[in-house]
Motif scaffolding. Structure first.
Motif, PDB file in Angstrom:
ATOM      1  N   UNK A 193      -8.360  10.205  -5.503  1.00 20.90           N
ATOM      2  CA  UNK A 193      -7.031  10.114  -6.105  1.00 20.90           C
ATOM      3  C   UNK A 193      -6.273  11.425  -5.944  1.00 20.90           C
ATOM      4  N   UNK A 194      -6.968  12.528  -6.046  1.00 24.32           N
ATOM      5  CA  UNK A 194      -6.291  13.815  -5.841  1.00 24.32           C
ATOM      6  C   UNK A 194      -5.781  13.947  -4.406  1.00 24.32           C
ATOM      7  N   UNK A 195      -6.523  13.377  -3.457  1.00 28.27           N
ATOM      8  CA  UNK A 195      -6.050  13.359  -2.074  1.00 28.27           C
ATOM      9  C   UNK A 195      -4.731  12.596  -1.978  1.00 28.27           C
ATOM     10  N   UNK A 196      -4.657  11.457  -2.664  1.00 32.90           N
ATOM     11  CA  UNK A 196      -3.429  10.678  -2.633  1.00 32.90           C
ATOM     12  C   UNK A 196      -2.293  11.381  -3.362  1.00 32.90           C
ATOM     13  N   UNK A 197      -2.611  12.178  -4.341  1.00 30.03           N
ATOM     14  CA  UNK A 197      -1.568  12.956  -5.002  1.00 30.03           C
ATOM     15  C   UNK A 197      -0.879  13.877  -3.992  1.00 30.03           C
ATOM     16  N   UNK A 198      -1.676  14.507  -3.137  1.00 28.56           N
ATOM     17  CA  UNK A 198      -1.105  15.389  -2.128  1.00 28.56           C
ATOM     18  C   UNK A 198      -0.351  14.594  -1.066  1.00 28.56           C
ATOM     19  N   UNK A 199      -0.883  13.431  -0.698  1.00 26.14           N
ATOM     20  CA  UNK A 199      -0.238  12.605   0.318  1.00 26.14           C
ATOM     21  C   UNK A 199       1.134  12.133  -0.149  1.00 26.14           C
ATOM     22  N   UNK A 200       1.244  11.724  -1.420  1.00 27.58           N
ATOM     23  CA  UNK A 200       2.455  11.075  -1.914  1.00 27.58           C
ATOM     24  C   UNK A 200       3.442  12.029  -2.548  1.00 27.58           C
ATOM     25  N   UNK A 201       3.146  13.308  -2.530  1.00 23.10           N
ATOM     26  CA  UNK A 201       4.042  14.278  -3.160  1.00 23.10           C
ATOM     27  C   UNK A 201       5.434  14.198  -2.539  1.00 23.10           C
TER      28      UNK A 201
ATOM     29  N   UNK B 105     -10.740   8.720 -14.201  1.00 23.57           N
ATOM     30  CA  UNK B 105      -9.639   9.267 -14.989  1.00 23.57           C
ATOM     31  C   UNK B 105      -9.259  10.712 -14.633  1.00 23.57           C
ATOM     32  N   UNK B 106     -10.213  11.575 -14.305  1.00 25.28           N
ATOM     33  CA  UNK B 106      -9.805  12.948 -13.980  1.00 25.28           C
ATOM     34  C   UNK B 106      -8.880  13.054 -12.776  1.00 25.28           C
ATOM     35  N   UNK B 107      -8.815  12.012 -11.943  1.00 26.79           N
ATOM     36  CA  UNK B 107      -7.956  12.071 -10.780  1.00 26.79           C
ATOM     37  C   UNK B 107      -6.544  11.570 -11.025  1.00 26.79           C
ATOM     38  N   UNK B 108      -6.251  11.052 -12.218  1.00 27.04           N
ATOM     39  CA  UNK B 108      -4.915  10.532 -12.495  1.00 27.04           C
ATOM     40  C   UNK B 108      -3.897  11.667 -12.513  1.00 27.04           C
ATOM     41  N   UNK B 109      -2.714  11.372 -12.038  1.00 26.92           N
ATOM     42  CA  UNK B 109      -1.672  12.392 -11.953  1.00 26.92           C
ATOM     43  C   UNK B 109      -0.318  11.733 -12.194  1.00 26.92           C
ATOM     44  N   UNK B 110       0.708  12.502 -12.567  1.00 31.37           N
ATOM     45  CA  UNK B 110       2.051  11.932 -12.704  1.00 31.37           C
ATOM     46  C   UNK B 110       2.476  11.277 -11.397  1.00 31.37           C
ATOM     47  N   UNK B 111       2.901  10.054 -11.472  1.00 31.70           N
ATOM     48  CA  UNK B 111       3.203   9.276 -10.275  1.00 31.70           C
ATOM     49  C   UNK B 111       2.269   8.099 -10.114  1.00 31.70           C
ATOM     50  N   UNK B 112       1.135   8.100 -10.832  1.00 33.39           N
ATOM     51  CA  UNK B 112       0.254   6.933 -10.874  1.00 33.39           C
ATOM     52  C   UNK B 112       0.777   5.976 -11.932  1.00 33.39           C
ATOM     53  N   UNK B 113       0.880   4.716 -11.572  1.00 30.98           N
ATOM     54  CA  UNK B 113       1.295   3.678 -12.504  1.00 30.98           C
ATOM     55  C   UNK B 113       0.179   2.648 -12.588  1.00 30.98           C
TER      56      UNK B 113
ATOM     57  N   UNK C  37      -4.913  -1.372  -4.184  1.00 37.49           N
ATOM     58  CA  UNK C  37      -5.820  -2.282  -4.879  1.00 37.49           C
ATOM     59  C   UNK C  37      -7.228  -1.747  -5.035  1.00 37.49           C
ATOM     60  N   UNK C  38      -7.628  -0.804  -4.175  1.00 37.93           N
ATOM     61  CA  UNK C  38      -8.982  -0.262  -4.272  1.00 37.93           C
ATOM     62  C   UNK C  38      -8.910   1.252  -4.087  1.00 37.93           C
ATOM     63  N   UNK C  39      -8.618   1.996  -5.147  1.00 32.96           N
ATOM     64  CA  UNK C  39      -8.393   3.442  -5.004  1.00 32.96           C
ATOM     65  C   UNK C  39      -9.682   4.234  -4.853  1.00 32.96           C
ATOM     66  N   UNK C  40     -10.427   3.962  -3.784  1.00 29.53           N
ATOM     67  CA  UNK C  40     -11.686   4.670  -3.585  1.00 29.53           C
ATOM     68  C   UNK C  40     -12.696   4.316  -4.647  1.00 29.53           C
ATOM     69  N   UNK C  41     -12.617   3.073  -5.150  1.00 29.54           N
ATOM     70  CA  UNK C  41     -13.462   2.707  -6.293  1.00 29.54           C
ATOM     71  C   UNK C  41     -14.459   1.630  -5.880  1.00 29.54           C
ATOM     72  N   UNK C  42     -13.956   0.403  -5.694  1.00 31.71           N
ATOM     73  CA  UNK C  42     -14.877  -0.713  -5.566  1.00 31.71           C
ATOM     74  C   UNK C  42     -15.733  -0.626  -4.307  1.00 31.71           C
ATOM     75  N   UNK C  43     -15.104  -0.292  -3.161  1.00 30.95           N
ATOM     76  CA  UNK C  43     -15.833  -0.277  -1.909  1.00 30.95           C
ATOM     77  C   UNK C  43     -15.966   1.138  -1.352  1.00 30.95           C
ATOM     78  N   UNK C  44     -15.933   2.111  -2.207  1.00 27.72           N
ATOM     79  CA  UNK C  44     -15.900   3.487  -1.719  1.00 27.72           C
ATOM     80  C   UNK C  44     -17.115   3.795  -0.861  1.00 27.72           C
ATOM     81  N   UNK C  45     -18.289   3.360  -1.261  1.00 28.89           N
ATOM     82  CA  UNK C  45     -19.503   3.663  -0.505  1.00 28.89           C
ATOM     83  C   UNK C  45     -19.745   2.648   0.601  1.00 28.89           C
ATOM     84  N   UNK C  46     -19.500   1.354   0.302  1.00 28.11           N
ATOM     85  CA  UNK C  46     -19.867   0.315   1.246  1.00 28.11           C
ATOM     86  C   UNK C  46     -18.942   0.271   2.462  1.00 28.11           C
TER      87      UNK C  46
END
Length: 456
Positions: free
Chosen positions: A186-194, A212-220, A164-173
């Motif tokens: 998101x690239x970190x999660x790409x490696x985690x979920x491979x 958007x640059x972090x999107x990868x095949x497997x993101x829905x 629900x919050x991919x390092x976006x809304x509360x990333x800093x707080x």
């Protein structure tokens, strides 16, 4: 052919995976799978499929029925009971429903609700906010995160992850990860979920241009039509050659009244029913006005011939079974995206998005989830809507679970889809119980009674 084989004789195939549209052919069901007719010298039972469309059963990739908040709506009669829900799906040729998310603390209850749905196949995704994994993100340890997720999915039989919050809304707080951009997270999660089955589901409405640059095949991306700003997706679509680096479901508004689900504070109209997600929130149901998605120029222009191959059909109002004017929906989709678009949106694409290689198509080896519909009288959207609004017969795993003259067979169980067993230790789940974050402390309050049962 071995005993138990079924031959569907001379049906009219519609299968986008093999490019067979309107081809008359035989289909063999053997041991719950589609088999090659050439390898079947004999049959145990034959069904005359002449005059019927033979298709893979449809899939709903984004059904919300068994989550906290929805239970209150079920009790209020705003959502049908499990049998009625399954029968509505079966009448429309649907054989698999997927709940995209459930919290670890409520997973057993959600699964219990889905198990009460007879006949159909079911799957559930695991909701996992980023700050449950913050310790591994900070340590740059994708292997540790992968081990924890593998343990959870094996123990809970979840498929895919809802973020629900991919390092976006509360990333800093909250995450205190100032050194990582959303794209890096998101690239970190790409490696985690491979190599893990199922998608990483992200609400499309939360996506922004710098993600958007972090999107990868497997993101829905969930429910794209609910996004108020499609410009970030425009940039990706216009600058990308070939398939887009993500799949998405539409979450379109339908041409009939429906239920819109929104989150609100405890002061909302549902009174005392709360679900603890770090802050008390309620799920509120609002009856919407009729709205035809064909008037949504932004969506129609975005879902081009190229992106239709990435898209799945989903309902903005909880799930596809709640749509009253189903015939109007089918006619609108066929009129807008064609017959091939309908079968892609409801069969092949959702199967691919959920990581199921053995469904959504009729190739040999596919699970024999098959729907038979009467052939349309003519090749018009209205005639296709008539045909696709009436399922004649539904097979799940090669067994008949629904017939239009008999209704749904509640004695036929559906199936959950567990992950391959892997060794897991209690230490892999420590991050749920050590008070590492607000979410972990919330989980800790509920996890105690389940020790040795679900979480460890």
């Amino acid at each position: 052919m071995s005993k138990g084989a079924i031959l569907l004789r001379s049906g009219t195939l519609y299968d986008p995976a093999s490019g067979r549209y309107g081809e008359r052919a035989d289909v063999v069901l053997l041991d719950g799978r589609v088999a090659d007719p050439k390898e079947a010298p004999s049959v145990d039972r034959e069904i005359d499929a002449r005059g019927f469309l033979v298709t893979a059963a449809a899939m709903d990739p984004c059904a919300h029925m068994a989550v906290p908040g929805a239970w209150t709506l079920c009790a209020a009669g705003m959502i049908p009971d499990a049998f009625s829900l399954a029968e509505r799906y079966a009448q429309r040729g649907y054989g698999h429903v997927h709940e995209p998310w459930a919290m670890p603390v409520s997973f057993r209850t959600v699964r219990g609700d889905w198990e009460r749905i007879p006949a159909l196949d079911r799957s559930i995704g695991l909701a996992l906010p980023v700050y449950d994994l913050a310790i591994w993100v900070q340590q740059k340890d994708p292997d540790g995160a992968r081990q924890a997720l593998a343990c959870l999915t094996n123990r809970l039989q979840g498929r895919g992850f809802f973020l629900p919050e991919p390092g976006i809304r509360y990333r800093l707080e909250v995450y205190k990860l100032k050194e990582k951009s959303p794209a890096e997270a998101l690239r970190f999660f790409q490696e985690v979920l491979e190599g893990m089955p199922g998608p990483l589901v992200i609400p499309a409405a939360q996506m922004e241009k710098d993600h958007m640059p972090g999107l990868f095949p497997g993101v829905h991306l969930q429910r794209l039509a609910s996004s108020s700003d499609l410009s970030p997706f425009d940039d990706v679509a216009h600058g990308h050659q070939g398939p887009l680096p993500f799949t998405f479901d539409l979450g379109l508004p339908w041409p009939d009244p429906g239920l819109a689900f929104t989150w609100t504070t405890p002061e909302g109209p549902l009174g005392p029913w709360c679900w603890d997600v770090g802050a008390p929130l309620l799920l509120q149901a609002v009856v919407t006005e009729p709205k035809d998605f064909r008037n949504e120029a932004r969506i129609l222009s975005w879902v081009t011939d190229r992106t239709i191959h990435q898209a799945s059909l989903s309902c903005q109002h909880a799930n596809l079974a709640l749509i009253a004017n189903w015939r109007g929906l089918v006619e609108a989709v066929v009129e807008t995206w064609g017959v091939e678009g309908w079968f892609r949106l409801t069969r092949l694409n959702p199967a691919r998005a959920l990581g199921f290689q053995d469904r959504g198509h009729l190739k040999p080896g596919a699970r024999a989830n098959i729907a038979l519909h009467p052939e349309p009288c003519d090749d018009t959207p209205a005639d296709w809507a008539d045909a696709l609004s009436r399922c004649h017969r539904l097979f799940i795993g090669g067994r008949t679970v629904y017939r239009d003259d008999r209704g749904l067979d509640p004695s036929r169980p559906g199936r959950f889809w567990p992950q391959p067993a892997e060794s897991a230790h209690h230490a892999d789940l420590a991050f749920l119980e050590d008070g590492m974050s607000l979410r972990a402390r919330t989980i800790e309050r509920f996890a105690g009674p389940w020790k040795g049962d679900v979480l460890c």
